[in-house]
Design an enzyme around this catalytic site. Structure first.
Site, PDB file in Angstrom:
ATOM      1  N   GLY A  46      10.044   1.242   2.064  1.00 57.74           N
ATOM      2  CA  GLY A  46       9.996   1.810   0.747  1.00 57.74           C
ATOM      3  C   GLY A  46       9.056   3.146   1.220  1.00 57.74           C
ATOM      4  O   GLY A  46       8.171   3.005   2.089  1.00 57.74           O
ATOM      5  N   GLN A  51       2.548   9.316  -0.801  1.00 56.42           N
ATOM      6  CA  GLN A  51       2.320   9.231   0.615  1.00 56.42           C
ATOM      7  C   GLN A  51       2.576  10.439   1.342  1.00 56.42           C
ATOM      8  O   GLN A  51       2.288  10.487   2.506  1.00 56.42           O
ATOM      9  CB  GLN A  51       3.357   8.021   1.179  1.00 56.42           C
ATOM     10  CG  GLN A  51       2.637   6.863   0.628  1.00 56.42           C
ATOM     11  CD  GLN A  51       3.607   5.579   1.161  1.00 56.42           C
ATOM     12  OE1 GLN A  51       4.518   5.318   0.629  1.00 56.42           O
ATOM     13  NE2 GLN A  51       3.246   4.624   2.557  1.00 56.42           N
ATOM     14  N   CYS A  91       2.049  -1.242   5.475  1.00 51.60           N
ATOM     15  CA  CYS A  91       2.451   0.235   4.740  1.00 51.60           C
ATOM     16  C   CYS A  91       2.286   1.342   5.516  1.00 51.60           C
ATOM     17  O   CYS A  91       1.408   1.278   6.411  1.00 51.60           O
ATOM     18  CB  CYS A  91       1.259   0.146   3.479  1.00 51.60           C
ATOM     19  SG  CYS A  91       1.093   1.644   2.943  1.00 51.60           S
ATOM     20  N   LEU A  92       3.202   2.139   5.748  1.00 51.80           N
ATOM     21  CA  LEU A  92       3.042   3.505   6.511  1.00 51.80           C
ATOM     22  C   LEU A  92       1.961   4.246   6.468  1.00 51.80           C
ATOM     23  O   LEU A  92       1.750   4.963   7.323  1.00 51.80           O
ATOM     24  CB  LEU A  92       4.367   4.317   6.482  1.00 51.80           C
ATOM     25  CG  LEU A  92       5.691   3.437   6.442  1.00 51.80           C
ATOM     26  CD1 LEU A  92       7.022   4.524   6.364  1.00 51.80           C
ATOM     27  CD2 LEU A  92       5.864   3.414   7.882  1.00 51.80           C
ATOM     28  N   HIS A 133       4.455  -2.657  -5.009  1.00 53.93           N
ATOM     29  CA  HIS A 133       3.714  -1.890  -3.709  1.00 53.93           C
ATOM     30  C   HIS A 133       3.927  -0.235  -4.106  1.00 53.93           C
ATOM     31  O   HIS A 133       3.014   0.554  -3.974  1.00 53.93           O
ATOM     32  CB  HIS A 133       4.366  -2.202  -2.568  1.00 53.93           C
ATOM     33  CG  HIS A 133       3.573  -1.554  -1.269  1.00 53.93           C
ATOM     34  ND1 HIS A 133       2.892  -2.089  -0.295  1.00 53.93           N
ATOM     35  CD2 HIS A 133       3.754  -0.430  -0.851  1.00 53.93           C
ATOM     36  CE1 HIS A 133       2.403  -1.407   0.567  1.00 53.93           C
ATOM     37  NE2 HIS A 133       2.878  -0.223   0.309  1.00 53.93           N
ATOM     38  N   GLU A 134       5.238   0.144  -4.183  1.00 54.36           N
ATOM     39  CA  GLU A 134       5.368   1.806  -4.300  1.00 54.36           C
ATOM     40  C   GLU A 134       4.862   2.182  -5.810  1.00 54.36           C
ATOM     41  O   GLU A 134       4.395   3.119  -5.637  1.00 54.36           O
ATOM     42  CB  GLU A 134       7.196   1.988  -4.139  1.00 54.36           C
ATOM     43  CG  GLU A 134       7.672   1.320  -2.910  1.00 54.36           C
ATOM     44  CD  GLU A 134       7.011   1.820  -1.942  1.00 54.36           C
ATOM     45  OE1 GLU A 134       6.364   3.036  -1.725  1.00 54.36           O
ATOM     46  OE2 GLU A 134       6.979   1.152  -0.718  1.00 54.36           O
ATOM     47  N   HIS A 137       1.198   3.033  -5.252  1.00 60.46           N
ATOM     48  CA  HIS A 137       1.130   4.368  -4.649  1.00 60.46           C
ATOM     49  C   HIS A 137       1.077   5.408  -5.667  1.00 60.46           C
ATOM     50  O   HIS A 137       0.242   6.331  -5.598  1.00 60.46           O
ATOM     51  CB  HIS A 137       2.226   4.608  -3.741  1.00 60.46           C
ATOM     52  CG  HIS A 137       2.028   3.888  -2.265  1.00 60.46           C
ATOM     53  ND1 HIS A 137       0.814   4.025  -1.711  1.00 60.46           N
ATOM     54  CD2 HIS A 137       2.907   3.041  -1.544  1.00 60.46           C
ATOM     55  CE1 HIS A 137       0.928   3.583  -0.311  1.00 60.46           C
ATOM     56  NE2 HIS A 137       1.765   2.736  -0.410  1.00 60.46           N
TER      57      HIS A 137
END
Ligand code: ZN
Length: 170
Positions: A46, A51, A91-92, A133-134, A137
């Site tokens: 995702g 991000q 997470c990226l 999670h997204e 963000h």
């Protein structure tokens, strides 16, 4: 198509709140497909526009093994949630760190697809965790915010050191 740069914690831009998309125009579509390509390249499941330093409510997700079932979510929103579940998250934007996070077990969410059609999904398991999670963000929140302050502090020091090392190499 282009690969975008992913911001890393503790970059303050990760804390900005994304604004709703008003028109799904060519720019938004390009952003979404660039985000998908970037996510595939980095091996994520995702990615939120925050991000890649774009403050728009755009998310891409692909949970499939073959990486061929992309979901493009414009203005995603959780409508209801129930239960509690803990899952290991990464997470990226927080490289090489994984930890258990407590979230709702089941969520219903809605969004617009790239054609502007309203969709509603009832999710559990990985998709439920991923969408929470997204959306976090987009609201300037990271999964490590759920950890104890001490753990977060240690992680911050470790990542800052890594960034410094990289800066010296470059
Ligand atoms: Zn993330």
């Amino acid at each position: 198509m282009a690969i975008l740069d992913i911001l890393h914690f503790p970059d303050p831009n990760l804390r900005k709140k994304a604004r709703p998309v008003e028109t799904i125009d060519a720019r938004i579509k390009t952003l979404a497909s660039d985000m998908l390509e970037t996510m595939y390249k980095e091996g994520g499941i995702g990615l939120a526009a925050t991000q890649v330093n774009v403050q728009k409510r755009v998310v891409v997700i692909d949970l499939s093994e073959l990486r061929n079932e992309p979901m493009y979510l414009i203005n995603p929103e959780i409508i209801s949630s129930e239960g509690v579940e803990q899952m290991q998250e990464g997470c990226l934007s927080v490289p090489d760190y994984y930890d258990l996070v407590e979230r709702a077990e089941k969520v219903s969410f809605r969004y617009l697809n790239l054609a502007g059609e309203a969709k509603e999904v009832n999710a559990d398991g990985l998709l439920a965790v991923c969408i929470q999670h997204e959306i976090d963000h987009l609201d300037g929140k990271l999964f490590i915010d759920y950890l104890s302050p001490l753990k977060r502090q240690r992680l911050r020091k470790k990542l800052e050191k890594q960034d410094k090392l990289q800066a010296q190499i470059l």
